[in-house]
Design an enzyme around this catalytic site. Structure first.
Site, PDB file in Angstrom:
ATOM      1  N   ASP A 180     -69.432   9.984  33.143  1.00 18.10           N
ATOM      2  CA  ASP A 180     -68.031  10.394  33.071  1.00 18.10           C
ATOM      3  C   ASP A 180     -67.511  10.798  34.445  1.00 18.10           C
ATOM      4  O   ASP A 180     -68.031  11.744  35.035  1.00 18.10           O
ATOM      5  CB  ASP A 180     -67.917  11.584  32.103  1.00 18.10           C
ATOM      6  CG  ASP A 180     -66.483  12.046  31.929  1.00 18.10           C
ATOM      7  OD1 ASP A 180     -65.551  11.301  32.311  1.00 18.10           O
ATOM      8  OD2 ASP A 180     -66.289  13.164  31.405  1.00 18.10           O
TER       9      ASP A 180
ATOM     10  N   SER B 142     -62.419  17.566  27.550  1.00 20.89           N
ATOM     11  CA  SER B 142     -61.462  17.163  28.568  1.00 20.89           C
ATOM     12  C   SER B 142     -60.523  18.343  28.872  1.00 20.89           C
ATOM     13  O   SER B 142     -60.992  19.453  29.110  1.00 20.89           O
ATOM     14  CB  SER B 142     -60.705  15.918  28.083  1.00 20.89           C
ATOM     15  OG  SER B 142     -60.178  15.203  29.158  1.00 20.89           O
TER      16      SER B 142
ATOM     17  N   HIS C 165     -67.255  10.295  28.511  1.00 21.44           N
ATOM     18  CA  HIS C 165     -66.362  11.441  28.313  1.00 21.44           C
ATOM     19  C   HIS C 165     -66.598  12.100  26.951  1.00 21.44           C
ATOM     20  O   HIS C 165     -66.471  11.466  25.915  1.00 21.44           O
ATOM     21  CB  HIS C 165     -64.915  10.940  28.429  1.00 21.44           C
ATOM     22  CG  HIS C 165     -63.929  11.988  28.824  1.00 21.44           C
ATOM     23  ND1 HIS C 165     -64.170  12.899  29.829  1.00 21.44           N
ATOM     24  CD2 HIS C 165     -62.684  12.257  28.369  1.00 21.44           C
ATOM     25  CE1 HIS C 165     -63.112  13.685  29.967  1.00 21.44           C
ATOM     26  NE2 HIS C 165     -62.197  13.325  29.090  1.00 21.44           N
TER      27      HIS C 165
END
Length: 391
Positions: free
Chosen positions: A325, A74, A350
């Site tokens: 994602d 991320s 994710h």
């Protein structure tokens, strides 16, 4: 990374980002005003990591002449990629998992994120995304009367009764819930943002099979769906529309970063996605940020600093993305060069690849991990080869 560290006989170091957790440069005053927050930037964080690596190499016996690999998911994935770009002499390579380094300016269309969220719901159950799409007008109709507002507050089991001023906030909260479910649509039970069952969107969609019901029934179904996310453990007495994730994620620091340099355009049109139309509005964000923090966003700074799409001069970065994602829309999903490589995980949400091994892992993530480790071994081998030549 736990398994890989063992396989590569590596040391795992988790560095806390300045202004998060306990790393507060000005103690309790760190968030006092924009002057104290001036040092909360990705560039400063990267410089911290560079200093830390130097310190570790100096102080840990045997670490001095060893290669270092940056790993993150991320925002951490963005930092890992940017670290390799800005400090290539410090790390031999980077694994940037679910790193949306192109979710800036007009590098990708602003609608791509919510489109992927919608696709996840559409694929997870018949008429699921359609039911959500219809719920917005149902909320608008119900909230137009006092008795409707009261009914909504009770039907959604909200902790405090709604007023007409709360309706946009309510819809934003529901939208964010669907987004979070898309991010953590893992193949097994997990508790990354909330305690959730395996494939949570499939569980949610069981309640949203019929869009053609009355407004009242549709919203009772929406409550059942929301309840999967907020109350899977059965502990919640009511739902709080100010909270969408557990409290320890550092949302304060992130809100400031999103108001300064991490400016990501999002939009919806209600045609390619299941949300109400909302165009990207920089002025709206800017005014909010000024009111909140006394700062104005710099939408072009990240691309100026880190190169936007023009990154082919860099080497040794693996960009992994899960197709489930929504952040993959702003990620690198095609190889740029032989050593700037994209790895796609078809059943991945994710940064699934960074999570610990699980018996329910789909084949696509097992293959992705094998590829990632292969690249790491190449980087390490090249490092030792060139060190040998220099002697």
């Amino acid at each position: 990374m736990w398994d890989v560290a063992e396989e590569l006989k590596a040391m795992l170091v988790f560095a806390e980002h300045r202004y998060y957790g306990e790393s507060l440069p000005f103690g309790d005053s760190s968030f006092k005003d924009s002057r104290h927050l001036n040092f909360l930037t990705s560039e400063q964080a990267l410089a911290d990591f560079a200093e830390l690596i130097k310190h570790l190499k100096r102080t840990i016996p045997g670490a001095e002449n060893q290669p270092v690999i940056a790993i993150g998911g991320s925002y951490g994935g963005m930092l890992a990629a940017w670290f390799r770009m800005k400090y290539p002499h410090m790390v031999v390579g980077a694994l940037a998992a679910s790193a949306p380094i192109w979710q800036f300016e007009d590098l990708v269309p602003c609608g791509v994120f919510m489109k992927i969220v919608t696709t996840d719901f559409r694929k997870s159950g018949p008429h699921c995304s359609e039911s959500i799409h219809r719920s917005w007008d149902a909320i608008n109709r119900l909230s137009s009367t006092g008795s409707g507002l009261q009914w909504l507050s009770e039907a959604l089991h909200l902790c405090s009764p709604l007023t007409s001023e709360d309706i946009q906030h309510l819809k934003d909260w529901i939208s964010e819930t669907w987004v979070n479910l898309a991010m953590v649509d893992y193949p097994y039970a997990s508790n990354f943002l909330q305690p959730l069952p395996a494939w949570p969107i499939k569980v949610v969609c069981q309640y949203l099979k019929n869009p053609n019901v009355s407004d009242l029934l549709l919203l009772q179904n929406i409550f059942q769906a929301l309840n999967v996310y907020y109350n899977y453990s059965g502990q919640a007495k009511c739902l709080n529309i100010s909270e969408t994730a557990t409290g320890s994620l550092g949302t304060l620091g992130w809100s400031y970063q999103a108001c300064t340099e991490v400016v990501m355009p999002f939009c919806t049109n209600g045609v390619d996605d299941m949300f109400e139309p909302h165009s990207w509005n920089l002025k709206e964000l800017s005014d909010y940020c000024f009111q909140q923090w006394g700062v104005r966003p710099r939408p072009s700074w990240i691309t100026t600093m880190y190169g936007g799409k023009n990154i082919s001069s860099h080497t040794n970065i693996v960009f992994s993305n899960g197709e489930l994602d929504p952040w993959s829309g702003g990620g690198v999903t095609k190889d740029i060069t032989d050593t700037l490589v994209a790895v796609t995980i078809s059943e991945g949400a994710h940064h699934l690849d960074l999570r610990a091994k699980n018996a329910l892992d789909p084949t696509s993530v097992l293959l992705a991990r094998v590829l990632e480790v292969r690249h790491m071994k190449n980087w390490i081998r090249d490092f030792y080869d060139s060190a040998g030549k220099q002697r």
